[in-house]
Design a protein around this motif. Sequence first.
Motif, short mmCIF file in Angstrom:
data_model
loop_
_atom_site.label_atom_id
_atom_site.label_comp_id
_atom_site.label_asym_id
_atom_site.label_seq_id
_atom_site.Cartn_x
_atom_site.Cartn_y
_atom_site.Cartn_z
N GLN A 125 0.83 -1.20 0.00
CA GLN A 125 0.00 0.00 0.00
C GLN A 125 0.87 1.26 0.00
N LEU A 126 1.93 1.22 0.78
CA LEU A 126 2.84 2.36 0.81
C LEU A 126 3.51 2.59 -0.55
N SER A 127 3.89 1.50 -1.24
CA SER A 127 4.51 1.63 -2.56
C SER A 127 3.54 2.25 -3.56
N GLN A 128 2.27 1.80 -3.52
CA GLN A 128 1.27 2.36 -4.41
C GLN A 128 1.04 3.84 -4.12
N GLN A 129 0.99 4.18 -2.85
CA GLN A 129 0.78 5.57 -2.49
C GLN A 129 1.97 6.44 -2.92
N GLN A 130 3.17 5.91 -2.75
CA GLN A 130 4.34 6.67 -3.17
C GLN A 130 4.36 6.86 -4.69
#
Length: 435
Positions: free
Chosen positions: A225-230
């Motif tokens: 989720q953090l990768s997608q948000q970044q």
Amino acid sequence: MGVVRMQKEAGDRPVTGSGMDQVVETRKLSAKVKAAIGGAVVLVAALLFWWFAPSGSSQTVGADHVTVSSVTRGTFDDFIPLRARVTPLLTVYIDAVEGGRVEKMLVEDGATVAQGQPIAVLSNAELQLSTLARQTEVEQQINNMRSQELSLAQTRLSNERAVLAAETVYDKARRQYEREKPLAAKGFVSTRQFADTEADYELSQRNLAALKRSQATDARLQTSQLSQQQAAAQSMQSGLAIARANLDALQLRAPVAGQLSGFSVQVGQSLQRGERVGQIDSPGRNKLIAGVDEFYLGRVQLQQKASLDFGGKQYAARVTKIYPQVQNGQFQVDLQFLGAEPANIQRGQTMQARLTLGDPTPALLVPNGAFYNETGGNWIFVVTPDGKSAVKRNVRLGRRNAEYIEVLEGLEPGEKVLTSPYTGYTDKTRLDLSK
């Protein structure tokens, strides 16, 4: 002298020549004889017309209306003359990326500019407002994503604390179990108490394993989720950068260094998006663009040499680009100077050049003429030895330049040929040359 009078008898008649005349009967020609005579006259007239009338495959031409040339031996210089036009070696066009109203002119047409130098300022209120709105939207979304990242970080920290607490409980239960186990075997600890201790130990062990699995799953999902948000944040930042760049494009700048030309916009003028406003030419560096007859399309190659005479000096050039599209019977080539360029040449100026296609070779030559356009080099009119006529003969012609055409087959040295245009003669096999 005595005159003797003769007595006329009573019954005598006057003497006349009627007794000597005879009636002659007139004889007329029969219809068959008349028809035979008429047919003979027509036949004789037709024979005379056929004999004296010009043949359909021949035509009488005035000798002063044609050009008679001789076939000679000599050296064939394999070149073609070109009329070349001077143009800048590098031209970069300036377009209005975003439309707007011209607020300020910073340079004039013909000025020499540096790369990145501002040349005009535009205004576009709608673009400015939309850019600000886009910036606000992007910043809000970025703040939302940062809040989600904070929430994920707090969740991860809570999971870590839960695991630590479970590990503490597990360590206590394990130590209690390990202490009571030998005592229970000797009977110092009751069976019920040891059973409770063993149950607490097993429960703490399973609870710790479950928390670790949950933590691993949450960590994997949070990482994704953090990768997608970044990635989404980077995309938004890129979009915001493009919006800011479009806003910055309202200030027209020189993309390269050179001389500004065709820059004729005025203050107050409204420019459309993508409208061309000028161009920048490379200073002091030029090339030549020349048209070449389509006949040479297969013979012109890159890096072929050319020579130019300008101001009493000779300059060398070479073919750097060939445009194969044929328009009006010609294709275009680019010539670039080798070494120094002629001084003070101007854009649009024309120069005469000679493009070398091959080395000079001995050959049988016939003067170049307009006849080639009608025959394609497949045949030619050859003048008879008496000079009174010219007869069509199949030949094979090869290379040609501005002066001569190479003869491969069909002609001999010393023969005379017609090299003037064959307009109206292409269906004839003989031309009678009249004085």
